[in-house]
Write an enzyme that holds these catalytic residues in place. Structure first.
Site, short mmCIF file in Angstrom:
data_model
loop_
_atom_site.label_atom_id
_atom_site.label_comp_id
_atom_site.label_asym_id
_atom_site.label_seq_id
_atom_site.Cartn_x
_atom_site.Cartn_y
_atom_site.Cartn_z
N TYR A 1 15.49 2.70 -13.39
CA TYR A 1 14.20 1.99 -13.44
C TYR A 1 14.24 0.91 -14.54
O TYR A 1 13.96 -0.27 -14.29
CB TYR A 1 13.06 2.98 -13.67
CG TYR A 1 11.76 2.30 -14.04
CD1 TYR A 1 11.06 1.57 -13.09
CD2 TYR A 1 11.27 2.35 -15.34
CE1 TYR A 1 9.88 0.91 -13.43
CE2 TYR A 1 10.10 1.69 -15.70
CZ TYR A 1 9.41 0.97 -14.74
OH TYR A 1 8.26 0.31 -15.08
N PHE B 1 4.25 -0.38 -22.96
CA PHE B 1 4.56 0.96 -23.45
C PHE B 1 3.76 1.93 -22.55
O PHE B 1 3.76 1.71 -21.34
CB PHE B 1 4.34 1.04 -24.97
CG PHE B 1 5.55 0.47 -25.70
CD1 PHE B 1 5.89 -0.88 -25.56
CD2 PHE B 1 6.39 1.27 -26.46
CE1 PHE B 1 7.03 -1.40 -26.16
CE2 PHE B 1 7.53 0.76 -27.06
CZ PHE B 1 7.86 -0.58 -26.91
N GLY C 1 -0.50 1.91 -3.67
CA GLY C 1 -1.80 1.31 -4.01
C GLY C 1 -2.87 1.69 -2.98
O GLY C 1 -2.59 2.33 -1.96
N ILE D 1 4.64 21.60 -22.08
CA ILE D 1 5.03 20.58 -23.07
C ILE D 1 6.56 20.59 -23.13
O ILE D 1 7.17 21.63 -23.42
CB ILE D 1 4.40 20.87 -24.44
CG1 ILE D 1 2.88 20.69 -24.35
CG2 ILE D 1 5.01 19.96 -25.51
CD1 ILE D 1 2.13 20.84 -25.67
N LYS E 1 14.29 -3.45 -14.48
CA LYS E 1 13.36 -4.33 -15.20
C LYS E 1 14.14 -5.31 -16.07
O LYS E 1 13.80 -6.50 -16.15
CB LYS E 1 12.40 -3.48 -16.05
CG LYS E 1 11.44 -2.64 -15.22
CD LYS E 1 10.43 -3.53 -14.51
CE LYS E 1 9.57 -2.80 -13.52
NZ LYS E 1 8.63 -3.67 -12.80
N LEU F 1 0.82 -1.23 0.00
CA LEU F 1 0.00 0.00 0.00
C LEU F 1 0.85 1.27 0.00
O LEU F 1 0.38 2.33 0.42
CB LEU F 1 -1.01 0.00 1.16
CG LEU F 1 -2.02 -1.16 1.14
CD1 LEU F 1 -2.98 -1.04 2.31
CD2 LEU F 1 -2.81 -1.19 -0.18
N ASP G 1 14.22 11.95 -22.36
CA ASP G 1 13.04 11.61 -23.16
C ASP G 1 13.43 11.27 -24.60
O ASP G 1 13.89 12.14 -25.33
CB ASP G 1 12.08 12.82 -23.22
CG ASP G 1 11.02 12.77 -22.15
OD1 ASP G 1 10.87 11.72 -21.50
OD2 ASP G 1 10.34 13.80 -21.96
N ARG H 1 4.53 8.84 -28.47
CA ARG H 1 4.48 7.65 -27.61
C ARG H 1 3.36 6.71 -28.07
O ARG H 1 2.40 7.14 -28.70
CB ARG H 1 4.21 8.04 -26.14
CG ARG H 1 5.31 8.87 -25.50
CD ARG H 1 6.54 8.03 -25.20
NE ARG H 1 7.61 8.79 -24.58
CZ ARG H 1 8.52 9.48 -25.24
NH1 ARG H 1 8.51 9.53 -26.57
NH2 ARG H 1 9.47 10.13 -24.60
N SER I 1 8.93 -3.35 -18.96
CA SER I 1 8.68 -1.99 -19.46
C SER I 1 9.43 -1.74 -20.75
O SER I 1 10.52 -2.31 -20.97
CB SER I 1 9.16 -1.00 -18.40
OG SER I 1 9.24 0.29 -18.93
N HIS J 1 2.84 11.54 -15.36
CA HIS J 1 2.51 11.16 -16.73
C HIS J 1 1.68 12.22 -17.44
O HIS J 1 0.95 13.00 -16.82
CB HIS J 1 1.78 9.81 -16.74
CG HIS J 1 2.71 8.67 -16.45
ND1 HIS J 1 2.35 7.61 -15.66
CD2 HIS J 1 3.97 8.44 -16.84
CE1 HIS J 1 3.38 6.78 -15.57
NE2 HIS J 1 4.37 7.27 -16.28
N1 UDP Z 1 5.16 15.29 -21.20
C1 UDP Z 1 4.98 16.66 -21.32
N2 UDP Z 1 4.51 17.34 -20.25
C2 UDP Z 1 4.21 16.74 -19.05
C3 UDP Z 1 4.38 15.34 -18.93
C4 UDP Z 1 4.87 14.64 -20.04
O1 UDP Z 1 5.24 17.25 -22.38
O2 UDP Z 1 3.79 17.43 -18.10
C5 UDP Z 1 5.65 14.52 -22.36
C6 UDP Z 1 6.96 13.78 -22.09
O3 UDP Z 1 8.04 14.64 -22.34
C7 UDP Z 1 6.85 12.62 -23.07
C8 UDP Z 1 5.36 12.36 -23.18
O4 UDP Z 1 4.71 13.52 -22.66
O5 UDP Z 1 7.31 13.03 -24.34
C9 UDP Z 1 4.90 11.15 -22.38
O6 UDP Z 1 5.41 11.29 -21.07
P1 UDP Z 1 4.96 10.35 -19.86
O7 UDP Z 1 5.65 10.85 -18.63
O8 UDP Z 1 3.46 10.27 -19.83
O9 UDP Z 1 5.46 8.91 -20.28
P2 UDP Z 1 6.94 8.36 -20.62
O10 UDP Z 1 6.93 8.08 -22.08
O11 UDP Z 1 7.94 9.39 -20.21
O12 UDP Z 1 7.02 7.12 -19.82
#
Ligand code: UDP
Length: 335
Positions: A143, A171, A40, A209, A147, A37, A287, A223, A119, A191
């Site tokens: 991380y 993914f 969770g 962004i 994995k 927890l 990223d 993604r 992952s 996320h």
């Molecule tokens: N992202 C963004 N602004 C945010 C959070 C994420 O622009 O506040 C972008 C991030 O740079 C990536 C995409 O959204 O290109 C997906 O990011 P996320 O953290 O959801 O998943 P990841 O692919 O990193 O596991």
């Protein structure tokens, strides 16, 4: 014939674990959840729940002695990439050492099947797209490294202990249960989609962004978003695979279709009918420009066929869940 043995789900109170547990129960499987927890929620579990940690070897032995378990689905892990860069020790401890505790307890009790939450982070920076399972594995953060280490350990435990495994390389897990009962509920929101929805709900003023100068059609990262109910289905298919065949298997779980950050934001404006102010910020370190899977292996070998992973359903279900959480939190404040 119905299988009367139990499935142990570690981390079954978490986001993907709770959806998978619910699906297994709906399919008539007997499930028991082990969760500490830490992230969770008790409210996400509607089967027997053991509150405890995988560092507790005595507890693991007791669980395998007390319950007639034949398969483990192992979700429990620390999952925040950025945190893993700062606290790698926490990740090696929780994700590798604790997984070893679990595998050793399974081996000691002759339990021979495990499905492991892996992952896309095992691949690191893509060398080519779409990414298939044979793509080089060079994680760019602790991380992903943890994995990959567990995947490698699983390979050796097949040889030494006859332990069969399916590693599912997720993914971008997203969306929420279509009946509104479950969803992502994390204290630290990193996320993209939950962050976009926070802006739509006026909890945050603006969505940053991270970079619009990538070499993609609109300059933002791409993604492969896969709905959590489709992920849950992949676990069910993996169970069927292990019921039929021994071995050490790994599959991407994805759609094979990519969406840019801008596409996600535009879809969220359309679905929520809310303004989502954005500002462009610098790139987030680590990223990759584009992460899109080749999902043909899981499609061809396990019959995986995503039903909820279009952006509209992903964002629509996540939005319903987000509003429910907001109301529950408001009610708590008022009470
Ligand atoms: N992202 C963004 N602004 C945010 C959070 C994420 O622009 O506040 C972008 C991030 O740079 C990536 C995409 O959204 O290109 C997906 O990011 P996320 O953290 O959801 O998943 P990841 O692919 O990193 O596991």
């Amino acid at each position: 014939m119905a299988n009367s043995k139990k499935i142990l789900v570690t981390g079954g109170a978490g986001f993907i674990g709770s959806h998978t547990t619910k699906l297994l129960q709906e399919q008539g499987r007997d499930v028991v959840v082990l969760d500490n927890l830490s992230t969770g929620h008790v409210s996400s579990v509607s089967c027997p729940l053991i509150i405890g940690d995988l560092s507790d070897r005595g507890l693991l032995n007791k669980i395998f002695s007390d319950f007639d378990i034949d398969t483990v689905i192992h979700f429990a892990a620390s999952v925040i990439v950025e945190e893993s860069m700062i606290l790698p020790g926490k990740y090696f401890e929780n994700n590798v050492v604790n997984s070893l505790n679990l595998l050793n307890a399974m081996a000691a009790h002759g339990i021979s099947k495990i499905i492991f939450s892996s992952s896309a982070a095992v691949y690191g920076e893509p060398h080519y797209l779409p990414i298939d399972e044979d793509h080089p594995k060079m994680p760019t953060n602790p991380y992903g490294e943890t994995k990959l280490m567990v995947e490698k350990i699983l390979k050796w435990y097949l040889t030494s202990h006859n332990l069969s495994s399916v590693s599912l390389r997720y993914f971008n897990a997203s969306g929420a249960h279509s009946d509104g009962s479950l969803g992502e509920n994390k204290a630290i929101v990193t996320h993209l989609i939950p962050r976009v929805l926070r802006v739509a709900a006026h909890q945050t003023e603006v969505l940053q962004i991270y970079g619009n100068d990538y070499s993609t059609p609109d300059g933002t990262c791409i993604r492969d978003y896969v709905h959590v109910l489709d992920l849950a289905q992949a676990h069910f298919l993996a169970l069927e695979k292990l019921d039929k065949e021994q071995g050490c298997f790994a599959y991407n779980v994805a759609t094979g279709k990519g969406h840019s950050v801008t596409e996600v934001v535009n879809a969220a404006v359309e679905i929520t009918k809310k303004m989502i102010p954005i500002e462009y910020a610098i790139r987030r370190s680590g990223d990759p420009t584009s992460l899109v899977a080749d999902a043909s292996k899981i499609t061809n070998e396990l019959g995986f066929s995503p039903k909820y992973s279009d952006l509209e359903t992903i964002i629509g279900t996540a939005w319903v869940w987000h509003q429910r959480l907001l109301q529950e939190n408001l009610a708590k404040i008022v009470a």
